[in-house]
Design a protein around this motif. Structure first.
Motif, short mmCIF file in Angstrom:
data_model
loop_
_atom_site.label_atom_id
_atom_site.label_comp_id
_atom_site.label_asym_id
_atom_site.label_seq_id
_atom_site.Cartn_x
_atom_site.Cartn_y
_atom_site.Cartn_z
N GLU A 93 4.03 -14.50 11.28
CA GLU A 93 2.80 -13.89 11.82
C GLU A 93 2.15 -14.82 12.83
O GLU A 93 1.64 -14.37 13.87
CB GLU A 93 1.84 -13.58 10.68
N LEU A 94 2.15 -16.15 12.53
CA LEU A 94 1.57 -17.12 13.47
C LEU A 94 2.37 -17.17 14.77
O LEU A 94 1.78 -17.29 15.86
CB LEU A 94 1.54 -18.51 12.82
N ILE A 95 3.69 -17.08 14.66
CA ILE A 95 4.52 -17.09 15.87
C ILE A 95 4.19 -15.87 16.74
O ILE A 95 4.03 -15.98 17.96
CB ILE A 95 6.02 -17.10 15.49
N ASN A 98 0.75 -16.38 18.21
CA ASN A 98 0.80 -17.34 19.32
C ASN A 98 1.42 -16.73 20.57
O ASN A 98 0.94 -16.96 21.69
CB ASN A 98 1.60 -18.58 18.90
N ALA A 99 2.47 -15.94 20.35
CA ALA A 99 3.10 -15.26 21.49
C ALA A 99 2.11 -14.29 22.15
O ALA A 99 2.02 -14.20 23.38
CB ALA A 99 4.36 -14.51 21.04
N SER A 105 -3.26 -15.00 27.49
CA SER A 105 -3.68 -16.08 28.39
C SER A 105 -3.06 -15.90 29.78
O SER A 105 -3.73 -16.07 30.81
CB SER A 105 -3.28 -17.43 27.80
N GLU A 106 -1.76 -15.54 29.78
CA GLU A 106 -1.09 -15.30 31.06
C GLU A 106 -1.72 -14.12 31.79
O GLU A 106 -1.88 -14.15 33.02
CB GLU A 106 0.40 -15.06 30.82
N GLU A 107 -2.04 -13.06 31.01
CA GLU A 107 -2.68 -11.89 31.61
C GLU A 107 -4.05 -12.25 32.18
O GLU A 107 -4.43 -11.80 33.27
CB GLU A 107 -2.83 -10.77 30.57
#
Length: 205
Positions: A93-95, A98-99, A105-107
């Motif tokens: 779930e954390l992975i 984070n993804a 963040s990229e958006e």
């Protein structure tokens, strides 16, 4: 002689009886010793049996404790397995989270860049609009002043034409004034055309 023989026989019988009694006593003593030994052995056997019973009880208790510890270990392993499964689930779930955060963040960076570019473009458009508005204001000023003068002259001269139709000299002078006004109007038209062309070029840029 026969009596002596009987006495001798009786004596021998007594001796034989005494000997048998001694043997019996000896056997009785041996039996007593054997009984004592047997009693001791039985006591030892009972002692060993009691020790074996205690040892068996201790062994049974130890086996129960082992089984209890084994059951506790099984439960502990099940709990540990469940906790590991939960940890792996949380890690997955954390992975994913984070993804998702990286994607967001990229958006955001992409949107920030687009907004920055749009803001720069807006500033350019705003600057162009201000220049365009100033150009239009200048064009309106030119139109209201430079156009009105030759038009007013032409209108005034047209009125004078009717009044001076009988005087060729005056008519000729009026025609020259009319020509001058027309030339001024033509110059202004060219100037206005050039000005509009410059505004269009700025708009295209």
């Amino acid at each position: 002689m026969a009596k002596l023989t009987a006495s001798a026989q009786l004596l021998l019988a007594n001796k034989e009886l005494a000997l048998q009694n001694k043997e019996k006593e000896k056997r009785a003593a041996e039996l007593l010793t054997a009984n004592v030994e047997l009693s001791f052995q039985n006591s030892e056997k009972e002692k060993r049996a009691a020790e074996l019973i205690i040892a068996n009880q201790e062994l049974a208790y130890q086996n129960i404790e082992k089984e209890k510890r084994a059951a506790e270990l099984v439960l502990a392993n099940v709990e540990l397995s469940f906790q590991n499964s939960e940890k792996e689930k949380r890690a997955a779930e954390l992975i994913i989270a984070n993804a998702e955060l990286i994607l967001q963040s990229e958006e955001k960076e992409k949107r920030a860049l687009e907004l920055s570019l749009a803001y720069k473009e807006l500033r350019k458009v705003e600057k162009h609009l201000k220049e365009h508005i100033l150009g239009l204001e200048e064009m309106m000023f030119i139109t209201s002043h430079k156009v009105r003068k030759p038009i007013a002259n032409i209108l005034g001269l047209s009125d004078l034409f009717f009044e001076s139709i009988q005087s060729p000299t005056k008519l000729q002078q009026l025609i020259s004034f009319l020509k001058l006004s027309a030339e001024e109007l033509d110059d202004f038209t060219k100037e206005l055309t050039g000005f509009i062309s410059k505004l269009e070029q700025k708009g295209n840029i």
